[in-house]
Design a protein around this motif. Structure first.
Motif, PDB file in Angstrom:
ATOM      1  N   PRO A   1      63.058   3.482  12.581  1.00  0.00           N
ATOM      2  CA  PRO A   1      62.008   4.503  12.630  1.00  0.00           C
ATOM      3  C   PRO A   1      60.748   3.946  13.302  1.00  0.00           C
ATOM      4  N   LEU A   2      60.093   4.757  14.104  1.00  0.00           N
ATOM      5  CA  LEU A   2      58.867   4.329  14.774  1.00  0.00           C
ATOM      6  C   LEU A   2      57.692   4.626  13.853  1.00  0.00           C
ATOM      7  N   ALA A   3      56.686   3.787  13.965  1.00  0.00           N
ATOM      8  CA  ALA A   3      55.513   3.985  13.101  1.00  0.00           C
ATOM      9  C   ALA A   3      54.264   3.547  13.876  1.00  0.00           C
ATOM     10  N   ALA A   4      53.121   3.877  13.303  1.00  0.00           N
ATOM     11  CA  ALA A   4      51.872   3.454  13.935  1.00  0.00           C
ATOM     12  C   ALA A   4      51.779   1.930  13.846  1.00  0.00           C
ATOM     13  N   VAL A   5      51.579   1.269  14.997  1.00  0.00           N
ATOM     14  CA  VAL A   5      51.546  -0.194  15.008  1.00  0.00           C
ATOM     15  C   VAL A   5      50.093  -0.660  15.197  1.00  0.00           C
ATOM     16  N   ASP A   6      49.719  -1.654  14.406  1.00  0.00           N
ATOM     17  CA  ASP A   6      48.357  -2.188  14.525  1.00  0.00           C
ATOM     18  C   ASP A   6      48.322  -3.108  15.748  1.00  0.00           C
ATOM     19  N   SER A   7      48.076  -2.514  16.921  1.00  0.00           N
ATOM     20  CA  SER A   7      48.182  -3.272  18.169  1.00  0.00           C
ATOM     21  C   SER A   7      47.025  -4.266  18.310  1.00  0.00           C
ATOM     22  N   ALA A   8      45.873  -3.948  17.720  1.00  0.00           N
ATOM     23  CA  ALA A   8      44.734  -4.870  17.822  1.00  0.00           C
ATOM     24  C   ALA A   8      45.091  -6.191  17.152  1.00  0.00           C
TER      25      ALA A   8
ATOM     26  N   SER B   1      41.078   0.260  22.584  1.00  0.00           N
ATOM     27  CA  SER B   1      41.748   1.516  22.173  1.00  0.00           C
ATOM     28  C   SER B   1      40.991   2.233  21.064  1.00  0.00           C
ATOM     29  N   ALA B   2      39.833   1.743  20.692  1.00  0.00           N
ATOM     30  CA  ALA B   2      38.961   2.364  19.692  1.00  0.00           C
ATOM     31  C   ALA B   2      39.710   2.671  18.400  1.00  0.00           C
ATOM     32  N   GLY B   3      40.551   1.738  17.988  1.00  0.00           N
ATOM     33  CA  GLY B   3      41.231   1.886  16.692  1.00  0.00           C
ATOM     34  C   GLY B   3      42.426   2.828  16.721  1.00  0.00           C
ATOM     35  N   ARG B   4      42.749   3.388  17.868  1.00  0.00           N
ATOM     36  CA  ARG B   4      43.918   4.295  17.915  1.00  0.00           C
ATOM     37  C   ARG B   4      45.179   3.459  18.138  1.00  0.00           C
ATOM     38  N   ARG B   5      46.265   3.942  17.525  1.00  0.00           N
ATOM     39  CA  ARG B   5      47.454   3.080  17.487  1.00  0.00           C
ATOM     40  C   ARG B   5      48.659   3.732  18.149  1.00  0.00           C
TER      41      ARG B   5
ATOM     42  N   SER C   1      45.778 -23.340  37.757  1.00  0.00           N
ATOM     43  CA  SER C   1      44.827 -22.683  36.863  1.00  0.00           C
ATOM     44  C   SER C   1      44.611 -21.243  37.313  1.00  0.00           C
ATOM     45  N   GLY C   2      44.217 -20.421  36.368  1.00  0.00           N
ATOM     46  CA  GLY C   2      44.020 -18.998  36.672  1.00  0.00           C
ATOM     47  C   GLY C   2      43.703 -18.249  35.393  1.00  0.00           C
ATOM     48  N   HIS C   3      43.770 -16.954  35.428  1.00  0.00           N
ATOM     49  CA  HIS C   3      43.516 -16.239  34.169  1.00  0.00           C
ATOM     50  C   HIS C   3      44.514 -15.074  33.990  1.00  0.00           C
ATOM     51  N   ILE C   4      44.691 -14.781  32.720  1.00  0.00           N
ATOM     52  CA  ILE C   4      45.602 -13.667  32.357  1.00  0.00           C
ATOM     53  C   ILE C   4      44.817 -12.760  31.416  1.00  0.00           C
ATOM     54  N   GLU C   5      44.919 -11.439  31.668  1.00  0.00           N
ATOM     55  CA  GLU C   5      44.224 -10.507  30.767  1.00  0.00           C
ATOM     56  C   GLU C   5      45.235  -9.543  30.142  1.00  0.00           C
ATOM     57  N   ILE C   6      45.122  -9.393  28.827  1.00  0.00           N
ATOM     58  CA  ILE C   6      45.931  -8.357  28.144  1.00  0.00           C
ATOM     59  C   ILE C   6      44.944  -7.329  27.624  1.00  0.00           C
ATOM     60  N   ARG C   7      45.069  -6.090  28.109  1.00  0.00           N
ATOM     61  CA  ARG C   7      44.063  -5.081  27.778  1.00  0.00           C
ATOM     62  C   ARG C   7      44.767  -3.832  27.214  1.00  0.00           C
TER      63      ARG C   7
END
Ligand code: ADP
Length: 476
Positions: free
Chosen positions: A324-331, A358-362, A389-395
């Protein structure tokens, strides 16, 4: 089990109903017929008895030495024989009789004497003379042979074939349409063997309409019940078939998953190994106690992730219904990724930046599946930087009413020619790469009702975007 054609049910009901109607009609007819035969036999027997009575009266009169006058005899006999109209003796051309009726013919008497047996002679309407060789004669009215109350109740029409023509003894109203039944049988007396004819009609109004209606209604109910049972059976079979197909498809995914497992577990195990080596190195240095603690915590988290991956595979193979799918706390998920990988990546000269806008939306998802996607995309970004070297962003943010998660890097980006086949299993540009990570991520994204796409950034580097539906309470 093939599905029923829609017209088959009413057609079978109609056929069965007609058949039942036919059977009921035949049964009704046969019942009426046996009743008719029984009643006709009763009427036949009663009339035969009357005939015997006539002949007995004539035989008795012959035996009389000094018979009383005819008028007296007639008066005495009439109460028991209402059909007797006149009586008398024809002797030497003279008629010694009662009543106003013309006497019987001398020729009839001559014939009786010649044949030595009683003779009949037609008289008025429905009447006849009975003349004995002795000259004694009776005038009888056939219509009075049986009184109205003596006839069996259901008989409709009875007639006798007399010397002067047919005489109708009983005539009840007869239905205009219906099944006719008749019986013809001579009366069993030697002098008056008139043919007895009985007729009756099994009218349409008497047909078993009510029983037919009841049987038809019962048949309709029975067929409807059977139909619904059959439909329920078909539905159950469809469900069994779907479950079987789901099991087969799970098993076929198993192969893909087994290969994917080797790929998935490689990363946490490598991280655990690197952490443990660092611990070994720093163990004796008191100043590095915190770093050792962090490395051990990171190893424990990676080991747990590896366990989760295996558990998910087991669930996928054995589960009866999709998770079953559910709201996931992605933060929280992004924060844990940052903690897990930051130190390791920093050692490689890579800056990892996790940003939750995401302003708290899941998202509506499965925690382990989402975690797997993020780790895969992150590892690919690390691989793309290839030790530089470099950078990675997860947004994470919200886009067009959907949850959007983007993993971008400052690597070389994806060759345009590779873009169309990026998500195909076993496509890899890395030496020793299995080419299963992205195909697995895409499968997982679909199972979450989401999409995974890849693009190059204008400033260079690749960006992978995962879009997922929002959890309902967040959607409201
Ligand atoms: P593997 O990592 O085993 O090669 P994947 O399915 O994860 O398998 O990746 C398939 C291919 O997609 C990689 O070999 C690489 O060519 C390309 N790719 C994936 N992520 C990136 C990225 N961030 N930058 C550039 N290329 C990438």
């Amino acid at each position: 089990m093939t599905p029923l054609r829609p017209y088959l049910l009413p057609a079978s009901w109609l056929l069965l109903s007609l058949l039942a109607g036919g059977v009921l009609l035949l049964a009704g007819f046969s019942q009426q017929r046996s009743l008719f035969q029984q009643n006709s036999s009763i009427a036949h027997r009663l009339l035969s008895q009357k005939m015997v009575q006539h002949e007995a009266v004539l035989a008795t009169l012959v035996l009389q030495q000094r018979p009383p006058p005819a008028a007296e005899l007639l008066a005495g006999l009439r109460p028991a024989m209402p059909q007797l109209l006149a009586l008398g003796l024809l002797q030497d051309g003279r008629w010694l009789g009662s009543g106003n009726a013309p006497p019987p013919l001398a020729a009839t008497l001559a014939r009786a004497r010649q044949q030595r047996r009683i003779q009949t002679q037609a008289a008025g309407v429905a009447q006849y003379w009975l003349v004995a060789p002795s000259g004694w004669s009776l005038l009888l009215d056939s219509r009075r042979l049986l009184a109205a109350g003596e006839w069996p109740a259901t008989l409709q029409r009875v007639q006798l074939q007399l010397p002067g023509g047919n005489s109708v003894l009983l005539s009840q109203p007869m239905p205009a349409w219906g099944w006719s039944m008749t019986l013809d049988k001579p009366l069993p007396t030697s002098a008056q063997p008139f043919t007895f004819h009985s007729q009756q009609r099994y009218g349409i109004a008497q047909w078993p309409w009510l029983s037919w209606l009841a049987v038809s209604a019962a048949l309709a109910l029975l067929l409807a019940w059977q139909h619904s049972r059959r439909q329920a059976r078909q539905q159950a079979q469809r469900e069994r078939e779907q479950a079987r197909l789901a099991a087969v498809s799970r098993l076929s995914t198993l192969g893909e998953m087994a290969a994917g497992m080797a790929h998935e577990l490689n990363q946490p195990l490598t991280a655990i190994l690197a952490n443990l080596r660092a611990c070994q190195r720093l163990l004796d240095d008191d100043d590095e106690r915190d770093t050792v603690r962090q490395a051990l915590a990171s190893s424990a988290a990676q080991a747990k992730r590896a366990g989760d991956i295996i558990a998910r595979l087991r669930t996928l193979v054995t589960q009866q219904a999709p998770r079953p799918l559910a709201a996931v706390d992605s933060a929280a998920l992004l924060a844990s990724v940052q903690v897990l990988r930051q130190a390791e990546l920093a050692a490689l000269g890579i800056r990892l930046h996790c940003l939750d806008a995401s302003a708290g939306r899941r998202p509506l998802a499965d925690n382990v599946a989402l975690e797997q996607i993020v780790h895969n995309l992150l590892q690919n970004a690390v691989d793309a930087l290839a030790g530089q070297s470099g950078h990675i962003e997860i947004r994470a943010d919200i886009d067009a009413g959907r949850y959007r998660l983007q993993v971008s890097d400052s690597g070389p980006g994806i060759a345009t020619a590779d873009l169309p086949q990026l998500f195909q299993p076993f496509f890899s540009t890395k030496p020793g790469g299995m080419g299963l990570g992205l195909s697995l991520c895409e499968t997982l994204a679909h199972s979450l009702h989401g999409q995974l796409t890849a693009a190059n950034l204008p400033a260079g580097g690749a960006c992978f975007t995962l879009c997922l539906p929002l959890a309902e309470e967040d959607n409201a």
